[in-house]
Motif scaffolding. Structure first.
Motif, PDB file in Angstrom:
ATOM      1  N   GLY A  70     109.018   4.052 -79.880  1.00 24.40           N
ATOM      2  CA  GLY A  70     109.333   4.570 -81.197  1.00 24.40           C
ATOM      3  C   GLY A  70     110.411   5.638 -81.163  1.00 24.40           C
ATOM      4  O   GLY A  70     110.685   6.238 -80.118  1.00 24.40           O
ATOM      5  N   ARG A  71     111.007   5.868 -82.338  1.00 24.58           N
ATOM      6  CA  ARG A  71     112.101   6.807 -82.434  1.00 24.58           C
ATOM      7  C   ARG A  71     112.105   7.430 -83.818  1.00 24.58           C
ATOM      8  O   ARG A  71     111.839   6.758 -84.802  1.00 24.58           O
ATOM      9  CB  ARG A  71     113.404   6.046 -82.206  1.00 24.58           C
ATOM     10  CG  ARG A  71     114.648   6.854 -82.416  1.00 24.58           C
ATOM     11  CD  ARG A  71     115.847   6.007 -82.115  1.00 24.58           C
ATOM     12  NE  ARG A  71     116.673   5.873 -83.294  1.00 24.58           N
ATOM     13  CZ  ARG A  71     117.774   5.159 -83.338  1.00 24.58           C
ATOM     14  NH1 ARG A  71     118.167   4.484 -82.294  1.00 24.58           N
ATOM     15  NH2 ARG A  71     118.476   5.096 -84.425  1.00 24.58           N
ATOM     16  N   ILE A  72     112.425   8.720 -83.874  1.00 25.05           N
ATOM     17  CA  ILE A  72     112.622   9.408 -85.144  1.00 25.05           C
ATOM     18  C   ILE A  72     114.035   9.983 -85.137  1.00 25.05           C
ATOM     19  O   ILE A  72     114.437  10.663 -84.196  1.00 25.05           O
ATOM     20  CB  ILE A  72     111.600  10.544 -85.344  1.00 25.05           C
ATOM     21  CG1 ILE A  72     110.173   9.985 -85.338  1.00 25.05           C
ATOM     22  CG2 ILE A  72     111.890  11.294 -86.646  1.00 25.05           C
ATOM     23  CD1 ILE A  72     109.097  11.052 -85.355  1.00 25.05           C
ATOM     24  N   ASP A  73     114.789   9.700 -86.193  1.00 25.40           N
ATOM     25  CA  ASP A  73     116.141  10.242 -86.344  1.00 25.40           C
ATOM     26  C   ASP A  73     116.081  11.509 -87.183  1.00 25.40           C
ATOM     27  O   ASP A  73     115.417  11.542 -88.217  1.00 25.40           O
ATOM     28  CB  ASP A  73     117.039   9.234 -87.054  1.00 25.40           C
ATOM     29  CG  ASP A  73     117.499   8.122 -86.153  1.00 25.40           C
ATOM     30  OD1 ASP A  73     118.688   8.109 -85.836  1.00 25.40           O
ATOM     31  OD2 ASP A  73     116.667   7.269 -85.783  1.00 25.40           O
TER      32      ASP A  73
ATOM     33  N   ALA B 267     118.209  18.659 -78.412  1.00 27.34           N
ATOM     34  CA  ALA B 267     118.649  17.532 -77.580  1.00 27.34           C
ATOM     35  C   ALA B 267     118.491  17.873 -76.107  1.00 27.34           C
ATOM     36  O   ALA B 267     118.714  19.014 -75.696  1.00 27.34           O
ATOM     37  CB  ALA B 267     120.097  17.190 -77.880  1.00 27.34           C
ATOM     38  N   ASN B 268     118.101  16.854 -75.320  1.00 32.29           N
ATOM     39  CA  ASN B 268     118.029  17.025 -73.867  1.00 32.29           C
ATOM     40  C   ASN B 268     118.801  15.928 -73.133  1.00 32.29           C
ATOM     41  O   ASN B 268     118.740  15.845 -71.918  1.00 32.29           O
ATOM     42  CB  ASN B 268     116.574  17.104 -73.390  1.00 32.29           C
ATOM     43  CG  ASN B 268     115.745  15.894 -73.785  1.00 32.29           C
ATOM     44  OD1 ASN B 268     116.252  14.789 -73.922  1.00 32.29           O
ATOM     45  ND2 ASN B 268     114.454  16.115 -73.972  1.00 32.29           N
TER      46      ASN B 268
ATOM     47  N   VAL C  67     120.128  14.049 -84.002  1.00 35.62           N
ATOM     48  CA  VAL C  67     119.416  13.762 -82.761  1.00 35.62           C
ATOM     49  C   VAL C  67     118.358  12.692 -83.017  1.00 35.62           C
ATOM     50  O   VAL C  67     117.867  12.530 -84.132  1.00 35.62           O
ATOM     51  CB  VAL C  67     118.768  15.020 -82.134  1.00 35.62           C
ATOM     52  CG1 VAL C  67     119.823  16.048 -81.764  1.00 35.62           C
ATOM     53  CG2 VAL C  67     117.702  15.609 -83.030  1.00 35.62           C
ATOM     54  N   MET C  68     118.034  11.970 -81.954  1.00 38.64           N
ATOM     55  CA  MET C  68     117.016  10.927 -82.001  1.00 38.64           C
ATOM     56  C   MET C  68     115.941  11.287 -80.992  1.00 38.64           C
ATOM     57  O   MET C  68     116.237  11.431 -79.805  1.00 38.64           O
ATOM     58  CB  MET C  68     117.633   9.565 -81.669  1.00 38.64           C
ATOM     59  CG  MET C  68     118.641   9.121 -82.725  1.00 38.64           C
ATOM     60  SD  MET C  68     120.095   8.269 -82.048  1.00 38.64           S
ATOM     61  CE  MET C  68     120.987   9.613 -81.295  1.00 38.64           C
ATOM     62  N   ALA C  69     114.719  11.446 -81.482  1.00 37.44           N
ATOM     63  CA  ALA C  69     113.597  11.801 -80.625  1.00 37.44           C
ATOM     64  C   ALA C  69     112.790  10.548 -80.318  1.00 37.44           C
ATOM     65  O   ALA C  69     112.336   9.850 -81.228  1.00 37.44           O
ATOM     66  CB  ALA C  69     112.718  12.836 -81.315  1.00 37.44           C
TER      67      ALA C  69
ATOM     68  N   ARG D 255     117.883  12.664 -77.862  1.00 35.51           N
ATOM     69  CA  ARG D 255     119.269  12.298 -77.582  1.00 35.51           C
ATOM     70  C   ARG D 255     120.200  12.771 -78.696  1.00 35.51           C
ATOM     71  O   ARG D 255     119.967  12.508 -79.864  1.00 35.51           O
ATOM     72  CB  ARG D 255     119.343  10.777 -77.470  1.00 35.51           C
ATOM     73  CG  ARG D 255     120.646  10.246 -76.980  1.00 35.51           C
ATOM     74  CD  ARG D 255     120.620   8.744 -76.899  1.00 35.51           C
ATOM     75  NE  ARG D 255     119.634   8.255 -75.935  1.00 35.51           N
ATOM     76  CZ  ARG D 255     119.352   6.982 -75.741  1.00 35.51           C
ATOM     77  NH1 ARG D 255     119.958   6.044 -76.443  1.00 35.51           N
ATOM     78  NH2 ARG D 255     118.461   6.614 -74.837  1.00 35.51           N
ATOM     79  N   GLN D 256     121.267  13.482 -78.308  1.00 34.11           N
ATOM     80  CA  GLN D 256     122.314  13.805 -79.277  1.00 34.11           C
ATOM     81  C   GLN D 256     123.132  12.552 -79.534  1.00 34.11           C
ATOM     82  O   GLN D 256     123.437  11.786 -78.627  1.00 34.11           O
ATOM     83  CB  GLN D 256     123.246  14.898 -78.739  1.00 34.11           C
ATOM     84  CG  GLN D 256     124.376  15.225 -79.716  1.00 34.11           C
ATOM     85  CD  GLN D 256     125.347  16.255 -79.177  1.00 34.11           C
ATOM     86  OE1 GLN D 256     124.933  17.204 -78.519  1.00 34.11           O
ATOM     87  NE2 GLN D 256     126.624  16.072 -79.455  1.00 34.11           N
TER      88      GLN D 256
END
Length: 156
Positions: free
Chosen positions: A2-5, A15-16, A88-90, A97-98
């Motif tokens: 899964g991903r959250i924007d 971001a990492n 960013v996307m978590a 991720r940036q």
């Protein structure tokens, strides 16, 4: 996974990582845009994904479109570079991720629609129907820039 924007959200996680990625704006002879209904965030999007070690960026475009849609394309040109540090996307695994996305126009040369683990639907959408779909604002921006046929690529 899964991903959250998050975009312009002061409560977004930091971001990492940064991973170069691509999206492809592919239109058919009727001017419809090739979109996928993503499995990771349940949004509609242009086909695309991360750049892998050992491939050229144009190979990334061709591979990602084929994997996610079943279609074969040829890359024509860059339409934009999208590097907003406030987007960013978590991911479920802890990666945040940036955004770093390069958008390309690509020409359809073959294949047939098929879904993948990343795409639950593959659809050709008339530009006038884009408003009916749940599309992230950053993806709408990429589509808009590509369809307005800008003289030069967007850089932002």
């Amino acid at each position: 996974m899964g991903r959250i924007d998050y975009i312009d959200d002061p409560n977004a996680p930091k971001a990492n990582s940064v991973v170069p990625s691509v999206v492809a704006i592919v239109t058919d002879d009727q001017g419809r845009v090739l979109l996928i209904h993503k499995t990771d965030n349940n949004l509609w999007a242009l086909p695309g994904g991360g750049h892998d070690i050992g491939e050229s960026i144009s190979d990334t475009v061709v591979r990602e479109v084929k994997e996610e849609t079943g279609y074969d394309v040829v890359v024509e040109r860059v339409t934009g570079l999208y590097t907003n540090p406030r987007h960013v996307m978590a991911y479920d695994d802890g990666e945040v991720r940036q955004q770093f996305s390069i958008a390309f126009r690509a020409r359809l040369v073959g294949g047939e629609a098929k879904t993948s683990s990343e795409s639950r639907e593959v659809e050709w959408v008339p530009p006038t129907d884009l408003g009916r779909l749940d599309i992230h604002p950053s993806m709408r921006l990429r589509i808009h820039h590509a369809l307005e046929d800008r003289e030069s690529a967007y850089i932002g």
